[in-house]
Design an enzyme around this catalytic site. Structure first.
Site, short mmCIF file in Angstrom:
data_model
loop_
_atom_site.label_atom_id
_atom_site.label_comp_id
_atom_site.label_asym_id
_atom_site.label_seq_id
_atom_site.Cartn_x
_atom_site.Cartn_y
_atom_site.Cartn_z
N GLU A 181 57.90 -45.76 -4.44
CA GLU A 181 57.78 -45.70 -3.26
C GLU A 181 57.21 -43.97 -3.13
OE1 GLU A 181 58.84 -42.04 0.12
OE2 GLU A 181 59.60 -41.58 -2.18
N GLU A 182 57.30 -43.45 -4.58
CA GLU A 182 55.72 -42.42 -4.74
C GLU A 182 54.81 -42.23 -4.92
OE1 GLU A 182 57.52 -39.53 -4.62
OE2 GLU A 182 59.85 -39.59 -5.18
N ASP A 221 61.68 -45.76 -8.20
CA ASP A 221 60.75 -45.30 -8.95
C ASP A 221 60.50 -43.34 -9.21
OD1 ASP A 221 60.33 -44.83 -6.66
OD2 ASP A 221 57.75 -44.17 -6.66
N HIS A 268 62.02 -32.76 -6.22
CA HIS A 268 60.33 -32.84 -6.89
C HIS A 268 60.01 -31.72 -7.47
CE1 HIS A 268 58.23 -36.13 -4.48
NE2 HIS A 268 58.59 -36.13 -4.47
#
Length: 426
Positions: free
Chosen positions: A166-167, A100, A398
């Site tokens: 996963e996030e 993702d 990020h």
């Protein structure tokens, strides 16, 4: 394998086993490096958010099927699993890649820059692979191709797990590793061990970082709601100020870390990242809300911190005439590298990357839901160098400027392929 015999003072001898690189695995990886880079650029240009990775999953599944790998889709919404059986019977090892992207608007000037836009939690935003998951997908697709060409070397089964979210799944949805586990991803066949990697923008290309036991933190999300009594800002004595109470709570939470946590054993963090309260400059509001995160690397310390937060928050509010509740939600467990498995596989990493390039690292307070797999089966998770060669201060993960040097991915293909082979052949 090659065996090295040592003798100490003629009194006794012992044997160490050093791993050797499989030349055919190594060559197969080098032959597809350009293809791995091409896959990565495609995924980077077409990122998809958590639980929305539909096109990403289609591309992964098509590749696995083209290799003759038994492929299942739709696991945990958009997850893909491939099963490759070797020519000989044996154990089952799982290799995991997360797929993702993030709600981040890219600023890099790249020919394959993401231009994708979407709405996330009511706001328009760009979408970007700002954590390197695009490289993880491409690396794992490369590993699948390498191992499918070398089935004669596989004593057992390799299970490829391409994991969505996963996030973290969107609010109100389930997803990620925990949902894959619930839907049986570690069964049929039962997985004996699992490996994962994460590329890192601050680790030099060609370098691998690892740590036995706790390597990444457990992550909890908390919400604290404070109730006071609304009044005019000019007469605070006629009300109860939830903003003041919130400040006292934040101060108190930090004493749990600075005065009650044994930080010489492991790191811990409590961070309040958002406070919402009030509507006007001259009104003391009735309520306030705080949202934050807890990071721990030791199970006992985690229990203590959660216990003290539940005791402290309402007590502080009561002391100032208000009320407060705290709700704590578990996001990830401690990413725990099984010490025995880590020790067994370390020679493989050293053989592939060079012993001087495999570095024992300190734990980090970042979180990773690979940890849920490690709660079920022994697991080993390591960091792969991807620091841009032309940068002295690479952008953190990020962020809009996050960038990975693609030359680092080849080592990822080689190490994951060799880890699978060596684990099954031990």
């Amino acid at each position: 394998m090659k065996r090295i015999i040592f003798s100490l003072l003629g009194l006794f001898s012992f044997t160490l086993t050093a791993q050797e690189i499989d030349s055919e695995i190594n060559t197969s990886a080098e032959e597809i490096e350009e293809q791995v880079i091409e896959w990565r650029r495609d995924f980077h240009q077409h990122p998809e958010l958590s639980n929305r990775e539909t096109e990403t999953a289609k591309k992964i599944a098509a590749h696995l099927q083209s290799l003759g790998i038994e492929t299942t889709t739709g696991i945990a919404k958009t997850g893909v699993v491939g099963i490759l059986k070797g020519d000989n019977e044996g154990k089952t090892v799982a290799l995991r890649a997360d797929i993702d992207a993030l709600p981040v608007t890219e600023r890099n000037d790249l020919p394959f820059k993401s231009e994708v836009r979407t709405e996330f939690l009511g706001s328009e935003t760009g979408v970007m692979h700002a954590c390197g998951h695009d490289t993880h997908i491409a690396i794992m697709m490369g590993v699948a191709e390498v191992l499918s060409k070398n089935k004669d070397k596989i004593n057992g089964t390799v299970k490829f797990i391409f994991q969505p979210a996963e996030e973290g799944p969107p609010p109100g949805e389930k997803g990620g590793a925990s949902l894959m586990i619930k839907e049986g991803v570690l069964k049929n066949p039962d997985v004996d061990a699992i490996f994962g990697l994460h590329i890192n923008s601050e680790t030099p290309v060609g370098t691998i970082r690892y740590k036995p036991e706790g390597t990444m933190a457990a992550v909890e999300r908390f919400v604290i709601n404070v109730k006071g009594k609304q009044t005019h800002g000019s007469a605070p004595w006629s009300g109860t100020d939830p903003i003041l109470i919130s400040a006292k709570i934040i101060d108190g939470l930090q004493t749990i870390i600075s005065r009650e946590s044994k930080l010489v054993d492991a790191a811990a963090v409590i961070t309040v990242g958002k406070i919402t309260s009030g509507v006007r400059f001259n009104i003391i509001p009735e309520t306030a809300e705080m949202i934050g995160t807890i990071r721990t690397l030791d199970p006992d310390m985690k229990k203590m911190i959660l216990k003290r937060m539940n005791e402290m928050v309402p007590a502080i509010a009561e002391a100032y005439g208000g009320e407060a509740t705290v709700e704590i939600q578990n996001n990830t467990a401690i990413t725990y590298n099984d010490p025995e498995l880590t020790s067994k596989m370390l020679p493989t990493l050293q053989a592939v990357a060079g012993e001087e390039n495999v570095v024992l690292a300190k734990a980090t307070t970042g979180g990773e839901d690979f940890s849920f797999f490690q709660e079920e089966v022994p697991g080993f998770y390591y960091f792969l160098g991807g620091k841009p060669l032309d940068s002295t201060e690479p952008a953190p993960h990020h962020t809009p400027d996050f960038y990975i040097d693609e030359s680092g991915m080849l080592l990822g293909v080689k190490t994951m392929s060799q880890l699978a082979i060596d684990y099954l052949n031990q």
